[in-house]
Design an enzyme around this catalytic site. Sequence first.
Site, mmCIF file in Angstrom:
data_model
loop_
_atom_site.group_PDB
_atom_site.id
_atom_site.type_symbol
_atom_site.label_atom_id
_atom_site.label_comp_id
_atom_site.label_asym_id
_atom_site.label_seq_id
_atom_site.Cartn_x
_atom_site.Cartn_y
_atom_site.Cartn_z
ATOM 1 N N SER A 106 0.810 -1.209 0.000
ATOM 2 C CA SER A 106 0.000 0.000 0.000
ATOM 3 C C SER A 106 0.848 1.265 0.000
ATOM 4 C CB SER A 106 -0.893 -0.010 1.255
ATOM 5 O OG SER A 106 -1.449 1.272 1.463
ATOM 6 N N TYR A 128 -1.518 6.034 -5.148
ATOM 7 C CA TYR A 128 -2.725 6.815 -5.384
ATOM 8 C C TYR A 128 -2.325 8.025 -6.222
ATOM 9 C CZ TYR A 128 -5.123 4.233 -1.640
ATOM 10 O OH TYR A 128 -5.704 3.264 -0.872
ATOM 11 N N THR A 154 -4.445 2.735 -7.706
ATOM 12 C CA THR A 154 -5.811 2.590 -7.168
ATOM 13 C C THR A 154 -6.571 3.891 -7.389
ATOM 14 O OG1 THR A 154 -4.983 1.061 -5.511
ATOM 15 C CG2 THR A 154 -7.151 2.041 -5.096
ATOM 16 N N LYS A 248 -6.444 -0.463 -10.427
ATOM 17 C CA LYS A 248 -7.275 -1.153 -9.434
ATOM 18 C C LYS A 248 -8.540 -0.350 -9.175
ATOM 19 C CE LYS A 248 -6.934 -2.855 -4.635
ATOM 20 N NZ LYS A 248 -7.688 -1.918 -3.808
ATOM 21 N N HIS A 273 -13.047 -1.688 -3.797
ATOM 22 C CA HIS A 273 -12.285 -1.385 -2.583
ATOM 23 C C HIS A 273 -12.845 -2.155 -1.374
ATOM 24 C CE1 HIS A 273 -9.056 1.740 -1.861
ATOM 25 N NE2 HIS A 273 -9.210 1.282 -0.635
#
Length: 384
Positions: A106, A128, A154, A248, A273
């Site tokens: 992440s 992100y 994402t 994603k 998510h």
Amino acid sequence: MAWFESVAQAQRRARRTLPRSVYRAILAGAERGQTYRDNLAAFAELGFAPHVAGAPATRSQATSVMGVELELPVLLSPTGVQAVHPEAERAVARAASARGTGMGLSAMASVAIEEIVPLCAKTFAQLYWAGSREAIAARVERARAAGAAGLIVTLDWTFSHARDWGSPTIPSQLDLRTLARFAPEVALRPVWLARWMRSGALPALTVPNVEGAPGFFAAYGEWMGTPPPSWEDLAWLRSLWDGPFMVKGVMRVDDARRVADDVGATALSVSNHGGNNLDGTPASIRALPAVVEAVGDRVEVLLDGGVRRGSDVVKALALGARAVMIGRPYLWGLAADGQAGVENVLDVLRTGIDSALLGLGRASIDELDGSDVLVPDGFHRRLG
Ligand SMILES: Cc1cc2nc3c(=O)[nH]c(=O)nc-3n(C[C@H](O)[C@H](O)[C@H](O)COP(=O)(O)O)c2cc1C
């Protein structure tokens, strides 16, 4: 710690082990929890069409995703795992490696990517769209230098989850006042407390993969303040990275086409998510077949959300996914028993996949197709 035989059992152990706030933070969900529940309910609506004889003696579940060989068609989706276990992403990386699979690290991870890649060569760095183009390019460069196997971008976060059941308070740092506030719930969780005491550290909301951010909330603020990306921004991001690249959070057919044709991604995950973003989005498994039909010939399509057993993995593959990604199941395993708990979850899924293949008379996951699953009328959702 004793072996658990199902993800449901891992979840119960996690609930018993973690302080209430930490357990609730990883259970998450959004608004009325419609999407979170549908991710689970949809798998239960699907059935199987088993054979009774003629099955092969051995069955294979090896595959590859984004150029990486996997011993089972299950990847660990990126999650922020702060405070779940002192070993955090290190334990997840070791478990993924031991079981021959890969993980997404992440953007908000608590351990630096340079420490994780040596533990798990199949690490995909998750980003992100946060901060300036320069800051984003620097993160891509850092992932490359660290040896990441690919990027996961994402795009489906909506910044508000406003849960009807309330969200736990997340402290920005652990000072004495915060410790006193959380002391009553921590006192009820001696195993968790003892682990942290042995580790010599306290849970910290640091985000070492976000350059210059003093902590989670600063990084989150930067991300919130960044205008969402355009398709041109995403094509620019793609141009910085010549390796495997996943988008994603795709649910719609029109978006999937742009991800394939305008961005040129290697893979996409059909994902909402885990039901933590726009509540009311249908279960990802309902949207999967239309996306596979539209772009499955040119992009690897993965299914993410609601997978809790090996038979769920087989259902997703029979409906066209190349592999699945899991979030909460491995977080519960991590909470229950660190690295061994994550390995246990992967073993539960592996044995479940194997027995579903046996029942269906399939020698390998490559043989699975739509005839293996019973899909009730009205199950599918074609979005866009
Ligand atoms: C506690 C928690 C933290 C998460 N953090 C991230 C994250 O940092 N980045 C990301 O791309 N997805 C994140 N996700 C979403 C997961 O990657 C994944 O899409 C989701 O958990 C899949 O659903 P499942 O939990 O039903 O398997 C998070 C999910 C949870 C539950």
